[in-house]
Design an enzyme around this catalytic site. Sequence first.
Site, mmCIF file in Angstrom:
data_model
loop_
_atom_site.group_PDB
_atom_site.id
_atom_site.type_symbol
_atom_site.label_atom_id
_atom_site.label_comp_id
_atom_site.label_asym_id
_atom_site.label_seq_id
_atom_site.Cartn_x
_atom_site.Cartn_y
_atom_site.Cartn_z
ATOM 1 N N ASN A 55 38.209 41.713 43.553
ATOM 2 C CA ASN A 55 37.585 42.469 42.659
ATOM 3 C C ASN A 55 36.944 43.795 43.134
ATOM 4 O O ASN A 55 37.020 44.193 44.238
ATOM 5 C CB ASN A 55 36.421 41.758 42.022
ATOM 6 C CG ASN A 55 35.416 41.126 43.167
ATOM 7 O OD1 ASN A 55 35.745 40.947 44.229
ATOM 8 N ND2 ASN A 55 34.106 41.606 42.925
ATOM 9 N N HIS A 56 36.622 44.735 42.142
ATOM 10 C CA HIS A 56 36.259 46.000 42.598
ATOM 11 C C HIS A 56 34.990 46.194 41.995
ATOM 12 O O HIS A 56 34.702 46.764 40.985
ATOM 13 C CB HIS A 56 37.492 47.267 41.780
ATOM 14 C CG HIS A 56 37.664 48.306 42.590
ATOM 15 N ND1 HIS A 56 36.783 48.447 43.846
ATOM 16 C CD2 HIS A 56 38.523 49.276 42.627
ATOM 17 C CE1 HIS A 56 37.342 49.718 44.399
ATOM 18 N NE2 HIS A 56 38.183 50.150 43.547
ATOM 19 N N GLU A 57 33.858 46.467 43.075
ATOM 20 C CA GLU A 57 32.516 46.704 42.728
ATOM 21 C C GLU A 57 32.000 47.879 43.010
ATOM 22 O O GLU A 57 30.977 48.570 42.358
ATOM 23 C CB GLU A 57 31.901 45.603 43.386
ATOM 24 C CG GLU A 57 31.690 44.269 42.650
ATOM 25 C CD GLU A 57 30.731 43.132 43.350
ATOM 26 O OE1 GLU A 57 29.938 43.584 44.141
ATOM 27 O OE2 GLU A 57 30.447 42.235 42.469
ATOM 28 N N ASP A 61 34.477 49.001 48.894
ATOM 29 C CA ASP A 61 35.248 47.747 48.946
ATOM 30 C C ASP A 61 36.188 47.760 49.916
ATOM 31 O O ASP A 61 36.678 46.868 50.836
ATOM 32 C CB ASP A 61 35.796 47.405 47.307
ATOM 33 C CG ASP A 61 34.574 47.253 46.485
ATOM 34 O OD1 ASP A 61 33.473 46.921 46.805
ATOM 35 O OD2 ASP A 61 35.114 47.368 45.220
#
Length: 734
Positions: A55-57, A61
């Site tokens: 996932n990309h926060e 990352d």
Amino acid sequence: MSMTNSNFVKSIARTVVRVLLRALARLLFRVRVQGMDKALAVKDGGHSRLLVIANHESFLDGILLGLFLPIEKPVFIIHTEYVRRPLFRFGLNAMADYLAVDPSNPMAMKHVIRLLESGRQVVIFPEGRITMTGALMKVYEGPAFVAAKTGATLLPVRLDGLSRSYFSKMTRWPRKFFPQITLTILPPTVLPMLEAANAKVRRHKSGENLRRLMLEIALAQPSQRTLYGALCSVAKLHGRRRHVVEDIQQVEYTYHDLLKMSLALGRLAKRHTEPGEKIGLLLPNMTPTLALLLGLTALGRIPAMLNYTAGVDGMQGACDAACIRTLITSYAFVEQAKLADKLAALQGLERIVYLEDLRKEMTFRDKLWLMGWALWFPRRVEVKASPEDAAVVLFTSGSEAKPKGVVLSHRAILANIAQIRAIIDISYDDRVLSVLPMFHSFGLTAGTLLPLLTGASVFLYPSPLHYRVIPELAYDRACTVLFGTSTFLGNYARFAHPYDFYRLRYVVSGAEKLSATVHEQWFEKFGIRILEGYGATETAPVIAVNTPMAYRSGSVGQFLPGIEYCLQPVPGIERGGLLHVRGPNVMSGYLKADHPGVLQVPASSEGTGWYETGDIVDVDSEGFVHIVGRAKRFAKVAGEMVSLEAVEKLALTASPNGFHAVSSRPDESKGEVLVLFTTDIQIDRVTLQKVAQQLKFPELAVPKKIVRMNALPVLGTGKTDYVTLKRMAEESFV
């Protein structure tokens, strides 16, 4: 030779940079890595093609994955926009190779395929961009096609914590310079190339499989142990001054206020109860009700939410099943709801405690305890509990049989909240209008605890039946999320001004079948598409729901991440089967009046941990769930199985503006005959027969008798009262 020396120096430099950055990250962000054994197993397994997906926060990352994943010489697939940023140039670029791609370019993924086929290990973010909502964004099909085309091993990784940093794009989220970060590595998997008519369909199916895998990644986050523990964590995360709860008293309560009220009421109620005792709560949707529920769980008591609309028999059955000896209510509520006679009729209670009396029992010592270490160190007050311990007892609606007590653990409720959050972005800016009562599982989990434990605010309203008031409240309080039943939503639409719901972005319907008329009415009048869901009290309660990213009209959406299902064939029914589900949100067991106080785990033909829903459903090729009907809501007419819900759809087609319900009664010649209850005074069998012919319904599906009513009987949960209708059907033929 010079080129070899240059590569050697570059390799040494990258190693030094990695060591220094890893030490700095551990110091500043207290990085935890869970599931490292899975990554090491993949590394030692000699997988020639490895694709890491995450996932990309935030902008950090890629750097963190490069620092803490045990993969050699990875190639990071980076959006062209981020390559130009200074943080990237001095971070990831200094320690790893990268390939800049534009997700909108359909040819970009061919370069990734070549990298994997050459033996390079690749790291990619299937969302293509950093999340703007805190939830999963759109998942591109390209990475899925790459995985299926190359047969690469997928290593899913969950990043948690970075969305709360200043390196994220969550501008409205309470941010910190150095939040704690967790990397959770999930078991490796593969995405097979699916068979389809053409490449476009294969690509779409692969993308859908990857999206579901990304939902599983979103679910893989550290879970809280208890409801009270979750409250303490979210209060610490968002700050105690955050206003989260408001009710009809028009007082806004902060997390600090809620913790204070929970501890105070829990301590006072503790004196009248025993550890592990099930305490009956007969209270409306108000802040003290929520606080008392949380306070009781914190101090080792189990709140049992009584349905005050169920009548004396229903409440007595609930008290008997759960062995309730102590009941907590309010003088004001008993008077306003006219419950005095019902309370007097209840048997087996040892004590009835009133909130007004509890407040009078507060001593100076209690205040000193509360304002001292208890309020400032709230976690130390909590009685040690396991996630598997009972958190609350709810009771089935009684729409078809006698209510049963459903024991839900802390794990079940918190897991269902996490499952919902994985697919619907309830955010810091949202305000939920909670009108469904807390004794209803949908009202408790989705309407009350979901916003409270995610940082959103909630307005608690005591009754869903005030059809004129609720739309005005939605307008006045600028509510953005509303949960309801089809019956309630239909009545709100009748009385609401077209602009009352101007801020609503999510309207979710559950607990009963969403009427097509109600769906169309909301879309035409308010421009809002209702998202229909499906669940059961036994699953805390949500099982499936439509979302903006995965929506199909006529269905109840796809299963939530983390839920397994199987369908058992039912004789006489060609399409679909009896639904069994298994997942972390399934109940601990039942409490029944025939064995009071004894936890009974219902047996399932599928084995341990499975729950038989009693619903017959059909699941299409893309995973959308279509409800065929309740197993108990089929009638055998002249040897043929007839769905009562299908007959209700027939009546609704013939009379779109009426409300209809179908029951059955035994018949000597045909086995069973159908009875239609309707609010339409003009509908008749001739009209129904004509519509049945148009829809190609069999003649057996046309009810033999029609009973006209001013209004259908409805339970307090909003469901049609089929028990009453069944009795009326039998009496109508006497």
